[in-house]
Motif scaffolding. Structure first.
Motif, mmCIF file in Angstrom:
data_model
loop_
_atom_site.group_PDB
_atom_site.id
_atom_site.type_symbol
_atom_site.label_atom_id
_atom_site.label_comp_id
_atom_site.label_asym_id
_atom_site.label_seq_id
_atom_site.Cartn_x
_atom_site.Cartn_y
_atom_site.Cartn_z
ATOM 1 N N ILE A 1 3.900 7.668 0.933
ATOM 2 C CA ILE A 1 3.023 6.680 0.303
ATOM 3 C C ILE A 1 3.240 6.709 -1.206
ATOM 4 O O ILE A 1 3.094 7.749 -1.855
ATOM 5 C CB ILE A 1 1.546 6.960 0.638
ATOM 6 C CG1 ILE A 1 1.311 6.789 2.140
ATOM 7 C CG2 ILE A 1 0.636 6.017 -0.151
ATOM 8 C CD1 ILE A 1 -0.103 7.125 2.577
ATOM 9 N N TRP B 1 2.034 3.857 -3.153
ATOM 10 C CA TRP B 1 0.977 3.020 -3.746
ATOM 11 C C TRP B 1 0.022 2.610 -2.645
ATOM 12 O O TRP B 1 0.422 2.368 -1.503
ATOM 13 C CB TRP B 1 1.592 1.776 -4.391
ATOM 14 C CG TRP B 1 0.581 0.745 -4.837
ATOM 15 C CD1 TRP B 1 -0.105 0.722 -6.006
ATOM 16 C CD2 TRP B 1 0.165 -0.424 -4.106
ATOM 17 N NE1 TRP B 1 -0.933 -0.380 -6.069
ATOM 18 C CE2 TRP B 1 -0.782 -1.108 -4.913
ATOM 19 C CE3 TRP B 1 0.487 -0.949 -2.864
ATOM 20 C CZ2 TRP B 1 -1.397 -2.285 -4.502
ATOM 21 C CZ3 TRP B 1 -0.131 -2.129 -2.448
ATOM 22 C CH2 TRP B 1 -1.049 -2.790 -3.261
ATOM 23 N N GLU B 2 -1.276 2.541 -2.998
ATOM 24 C CA GLU B 2 -2.260 2.025 -2.052
ATOM 25 C C GLU B 2 -3.431 1.443 -2.827
ATOM 26 O O GLU B 2 -3.718 1.831 -3.959
ATOM 27 C CB GLU B 2 -2.733 3.109 -1.087
ATOM 28 C CG GLU B 2 -3.282 4.364 -1.720
ATOM 29 C CD GLU B 2 -3.576 5.444 -0.668
ATOM 30 O OE1 GLU B 2 -3.965 5.070 0.451
ATOM 31 O OE2 GLU B 2 -3.408 6.628 -0.979
ATOM 32 N N ASP B 3 -4.082 0.487 -2.207
ATOM 33 C CA ASP B 3 -5.222 -0.156 -2.835
ATOM 34 C C ASP B 3 -6.045 -0.822 -1.735
ATOM 35 O O ASP B 3 -5.553 -1.080 -0.628
ATOM 36 C CB ASP B 3 -4.757 -1.218 -3.846
ATOM 37 C CG ASP B 3 -5.848 -1.591 -4.841
ATOM 38 O OD1 ASP B 3 -6.975 -1.086 -4.709
ATOM 39 O OD2 ASP B 3 -5.557 -2.418 -5.729
ATOM 40 N N SER B 4 -7.320 -1.065 -2.025
ATOM 41 C CA SER B 4 -8.182 -1.726 -1.053
ATOM 42 C C SER B 4 -9.215 -2.551 -1.795
ATOM 43 O O SER B 4 -9.494 -2.320 -2.985
ATOM 44 C CB SER B 4 -8.865 -0.717 -0.134
ATOM 45 O OG SER B 4 -9.714 0.142 -0.873
ATOM 46 N N VAL C 1 -6.849 -3.497 3.144
ATOM 47 C CA VAL C 1 -6.184 -2.303 2.615
ATOM 48 C C VAL C 1 -4.680 -2.545 2.575
ATOM 49 O O VAL C 1 -4.096 -3.065 3.537
ATOM 50 C CB VAL C 1 -6.495 -1.073 3.500
ATOM 51 C CG1 VAL C 1 -5.767 0.160 2.973
ATOM 52 C CG2 VAL C 1 -8.003 -0.831 3.556
ATOM 53 N N GLN C 2 -4.055 -2.166 1.455
ATOM 54 C CA GLN C 2 -2.604 -2.264 1.306
ATOM 55 C C GLN C 2 -2.037 -0.871 1.031
ATOM 56 O O GLN C 2 -2.542 -0.143 0.163
ATOM 57 C CB GLN C 2 -2.236 -3.193 0.142
ATOM 58 C CG GLN C 2 -2.863 -4.573 0.203
ATOM 59 C CD GLN C 2 -2.269 -5.435 1.295
ATOM 60 O OE1 GLN C 2 -1.253 -5.098 1.900
ATOM 61 N NE2 GLN C 2 -2.907 -6.575 1.555
ATOM 62 N N VAL C 3 -0.981 -0.514 1.765
ATOM 63 C CA VAL C 3 -0.297 0.771 1.581
ATOM 64 C C VAL C 3 1.196 0.509 1.517
ATOM 65 O O VAL C 3 1.754 -0.146 2.402
ATOM 66 C CB VAL C 3 -0.615 1.748 2.732
ATOM 67 C CG1 VAL C 3 0.182 3.035 2.567
ATOM 68 C CG2 VAL C 3 -2.106 2.047 2.801
ATOM 69 N N LYS D 1 4.952 2.302 1.391
ATOM 70 C CA LYS D 1 5.660 3.553 1.643
ATOM 71 C C LYS D 1 7.111 3.444 1.199
ATOM 72 O O LYS D 1 7.737 2.395 1.319
ATOM 73 C CB LYS D 1 5.596 3.901 3.135
ATOM 74 C CG LYS D 1 4.189 4.179 3.645
ATOM 75 C CD LYS D 1 4.190 4.531 5.123
ATOM 76 C CE LYS D 1 2.770 4.804 5.629
ATOM 77 N NZ LYS D 1 2.747 5.147 7.070
#
Length: 881
Positions: free
Chosen positions: A247, A249-252, A237-239, A241
């Motif tokens: 937050i 952007w986030e992706d997994s 998982v990438q987050v 801030k």
């Protein structure tokens, strides 16, 4: 012509980010844990067989109980590069430490991470070799899991800083301090974790191939350490801030892995209207990277990152975030007086704070990658960086050195890849400066060697580009046409040149003329001035400064001229002062042995006048600073005969970026002046012996006094009219005043006229400035210049009894019988057949004393009779008895 360079920026990996206690994040037992291993080491200098074992052959168990107790960072060379011995210790040493392990859990991993150990290192755990490393300036990580036992464990580390023909640097102008001189960390992880052994870095890299004010495209890539067993339920998982903590952007992504397989991943994202990083506004995002196995968190790295882009333009120089940007830079060596390069983080922070407060926005890390904390600080404070590997002066272009240097490049780049501050990677410095014999090379004689050097540099440059395609490649050369002849200057994106016109040779104006000639010859070449400077010594002042006198006045004149010339050349990508701090240079003389004195701050970090000169020109903060504090004791010649180099008038410089500056002397205003184009206002005034109080205030455009500075200057009377116990000390052949550690002021020499002192013949002669004179009792400046070829020296003192002390050190003759002379005092033989080389050797200081009486108004007369060669004297001191 423009070259667009996308840039990547991120603060580096979690474990280094954790070394300030307040930055530790609460982690559950299965998540990576990082702790310092700096405490409670035992140290032994020298090689011992089987020192990796608990009870080693020929010694009882527990032999290290007699070893020295040390804390890391540590070096064994903190003092010996600066003593009177002909060399300093370069060899093997051992470190040992006990480590207790309460429990070994199946699947967990244990690592030791070394931020720096110089230069060849072997790491043993319970007698077994766990890992090894070559190179002193990049970190490395060792997996110690297979060698650990529950309970007590022995960590033994062998470090060797002896010369090695396949480990750069091979030829150096600074001390190669040995030791584990940076932090060591213990990293404990669960089975699924980001790989901490990837070229000594955590395998997590943040790249921004495209950045603008409107949009930033970025990529997060990395890999996990190989798994010992198969697993089909791994999520990464990438987050990201914002600087405010939101937050953005986030992706997994889910992965499965077979036993022994390492998962590699790559995420891409886009950020609208990014907050841009710059030295003026070092805005940092935070990237949180996590690993989950079956829904449980097993590893997390928290890193800060930034967005910026830069360009090079052959007309406008450097552009940052789309706008022309003046790179106002300096260089930094990492050693400190009394500590060598074994520094804790507080020293790194203070150093970069000095640099930032001076107004610099750029720092070249010369001539090697520096502590990871330095890169973190540059991100936080806002300093653009040039980081380079230590290929300098001379190389042995072998396959082994090429391979090892390429590894150093990869380690440097991967360990510092993520920093927004880094914009240049350097492959070498002045690689043609020295010959294989260790002497300065005037020209390249061996063309085949030149071809090998070019191939080597091409290989290094190619390695940089393959490892990091987004930043600039560069290298620094000295002013030799050989680099062009062999084609080295065509290889990097940006060529840098080190220039010292007016110091090593030539005049100040040669700096600009040489740059313009190169610009005319290579109009499309991006050009950076990577070094310029002149040596100085806070103890030396000169009313008439000259090259190689190491006076604070000459250093200031040098930088004042160079700054003007730099401002006239917008085509320069940037410039960097050599150096921010004085640094070690073993086997080199000057006015302070074993020290390169070109810093705008001393080895002890005390600022010189030139520091405040740059602060006045580069810093936007209002400032006023009164100069001439360097060596604040001053001599006033009060004899009846004028002294040409103690003229009785003093130039008081005031460094200020204000509209006008007013100077006060003992409470009385001397009027206001506007600083010149180099932000210096100068007053010339006569000062009688005694204490003088000076104050200066700066006015802004509104006429308000907004800044103020003050100090007291003591002026000491000097003449031939001595009271009992008083001395007159003369630095024979030298035009400057020198204050020694005992506060004795050695005044400049003079030409004799009746009623004064000096010789009527002979001439000032400077020995090679790089000679190291021994046994000087920290009075090195007495021996660089001599009065040579004299036959008589007179001091017209009043009648009375005196002690006469003459000082000598041979700086040119290497053969007995080549220089022999007699000395008499008031017509009485004093020294017969003085053959300094025969009796004292080369560069060994000594003095001879004799009591004498001045009678009938004739003073003291010293006669020198040359029997072979030319007679000389280094210094003369007379004391009234």
């Amino acid at each position: 012509m423009k070259k667009r360079l996308s840039s990547q920026r991120q603060l580096w990996s979690c474990f280094v980010f954790l070394f300030v206690a307040t930055l530790f994040f609460p982690l559950s037992a299965q998540v990576r844990q990082v702790e310092s291993m700096n405490d409670n080491w035992k140290f032994h200098r020298g090689g011992i067989a089987f020192a990796n074992r608990d009870g080693f052959k020929g010694y009882p168990e527990g032999v290290d109980q007699n070893w020295q107790k040390v804390q890391l960072p540590h070096t064994w060379n903190a003092s010996d590069p600066f003593d009177d011995e002909t060399s300093y210790y370069r060899g093997i040493a051992w470190y040992r430490k006990r480590m207790q392990v309460d429990e070994l859990v199946s699947g967990e991993k244990w690592y030791l991470r070394f931020e720096g150990a110089a230069f060849r290192t072997e790491v043993y755990v319970n007698g077994a070799l766990a890992g090894q490393h070559q190179g002193g300036y990049t970190g490395f990580t060792v997996d110690i899991t297979p060698y650990l036992n529950t309970g007590d464990n022995l960590i033994a580390v062998m470090v060797d800083n002896s010369h090695n023909p396949v480990i750069a640097p091979l030829a150096i102008g600074y001390a190669l301090y040995g030791g584990i001189y940076r932090d060591v960390w213990l990293i404990r992880t669960s089975a699924a974790h980001f790989d901490p052994t990837y070229f000594g870095a955590d395998a997590l890299f943040f790249r921004t191939p495209e950045v603008s004010e409107e949009r930033a495209n970025f990529v997060v890539r990395g890999q996990l350490a190989p798994l010992e067993s198969a697993n089909e339920a791994i999520r990464v998982v990438q987050v990201l801030k914002s600087p405010e903590g939101k937050i953005v952007w986030e992706d997994s992504r889910d992965f499965s892995a077979k036993a022994g397989e390492s998962i590699r991943f790559s995420f891409s994202g886009t950020l609208e209207n990014p907050v841009l990083w710059s030295p003026e506004s070092p805005s940092l995002y935070q990237l949180e990277s996590s690993i989950y196995v079956d829904g449980d968190l097993t590893d997390v790295l928290r890193n800060r990152t930034g967005f910026r882009w830069f360009e090079l333009d052959s007309e406008e120089g450097f552009l940052l975030n789309g706008k022309p940007y003046e790179l106002k830079g300096t260089n930094r060596h990492q050693d400190v007086m009394g500590l060598g390069d074994a520094l804790d983080n507080s020293f790194h922070r203070k150093d970069l704070s000095w640099i930032k407060e001076m107004g610099a926005n750029f720092l070249r890390l010369a001539h090697y990658p520096q502590d990871p904390y330095v890169y973190q600080l540059a991100d936080e404070m806002g300093l653009l960086l040039w980081s380079e590997i230590p290929n300098l002066n001379f190389i042995n272009p072998s396959e082994a050195l090429t391979r090892q240097s390429a590894i150093q490049i990869q380690e440097m780049i991967y360990q510092h890849y993520n920093h927004p501050a880094v914009i240049f990677w350097g492959s070498s410095n002045e690689i043609l400066l020295w010959s294989e014999q260790g002497a300065r090379a005037s020209r390249l004689e061996d063309l085949s060697y030149g071809a090998e050097v070019r191939d080597f540099i091409f290989a290094m440059d190619s390695t940089i580009r393959a490892t990091d395609p987004d930043r600039l490649t560069t290298l620094a050369i000295h002013s030799s046409s050989d680099y062009d002849k062999i084609g080295v200057t065509e290889i990097p994106d940006m060529l840098a040149i080190n220039l010292y016109d007016g110091w090593y040779s030539g005049v100040f104006e040669g700096f600009g003329r040489g740059l313009d000639r190169r610009r005319e010859k290579f109009p499309k070449q991006f050009l950076f001035v990577s070094e310029y400077g002149a040596g100085s010594d806070k103890r030396i002042n000169a009313a008439n400064p000259a090259r190689f006198d190491f006076s604070v006045q000459y250093q200031l004149l040098f930088h004042e001229s160079y700054l003007r010339q730099i401002r006239e050349r917008n085509y320069l990508v940037g410039t960097a002062i050599w150096n921010q701090f004085d640094f070690s240079q073993p086997h080199t003389g000057g006015s302070i042995n074993h020290l390169n004195q070109k810093g705008v701050q001393g080895f002890d970090r005390r600022p010189k006048d030139t520091y405040y000169f740059y602060r006045a020109n580069w810093s936007g903060d209002p400032m006023v600073y009164l100069g001439i504090r360097d060596g604040a004791l001053r001599a006033a010649w009060t004899g009846s005969i004028a002294h040409p180099d103690l003229p009785g008038k003093y130039v008081i410089p005031v460094f200020s970026n204000m509209e006008t500056v007013e100077l006060f002397h003992n409470g009385q205003s001397l009027g206001s002046k506007a600083p010149n184009d180099a932000n210096i206002a100068r007053w010339e005034l006569e000062l009688e012996p005694g204490t003088h109080f000076f104050a200066a205030s700066g006015d802004n455009k509104a006429g308000e006094k907004v800044v103020r500075d003050a100090f007291a200057l003591e002026v000491v009377s000097k003449s031939l009219e001595l009271k009992t116990g008083e001395s007159l000390a003369i630095n024979a052949g030298f035009h400057g005043a020198f204050r020694d550690a005992a506060d004795e002021i050695w005044i400049p020499d003079a030409r004799y006229v009746a009623g004064g002192f000096g010789a009527s013949d002979g001439a000032s002669h400077m020995f090679n400035k790089d000679i190291v004179f021994y046994a000087t009792r920290d009075r090195d400046p007495l021996y660089n210049y001599v009065l040579e070829g004299l036959t008589s020296y007179r001091l017209d003192v009043p009648d009375g009894h005196y002690l006469v002390e003459l000082f000598f050190a041979e700086g040119e003759v290497f053969e007995a019988g080549k220089r022999v002379f007699n000395v008499s005092v008031n017509d009485k033989p004093f020294i017969k057949n003085l053959d300094i080389f025969r009796d004292y050797g080369f560069a060994s200081a000594f003095s001879k004393s004799i009591a004498t009486e001045a009678l009938a108004g004739k003073g003291i007369k010293l006669d020198f009779t040359a029997l072979s060669g030319k007679a000389f004297v280094s210094a003369i001191k007379i004391t009234k008895l």
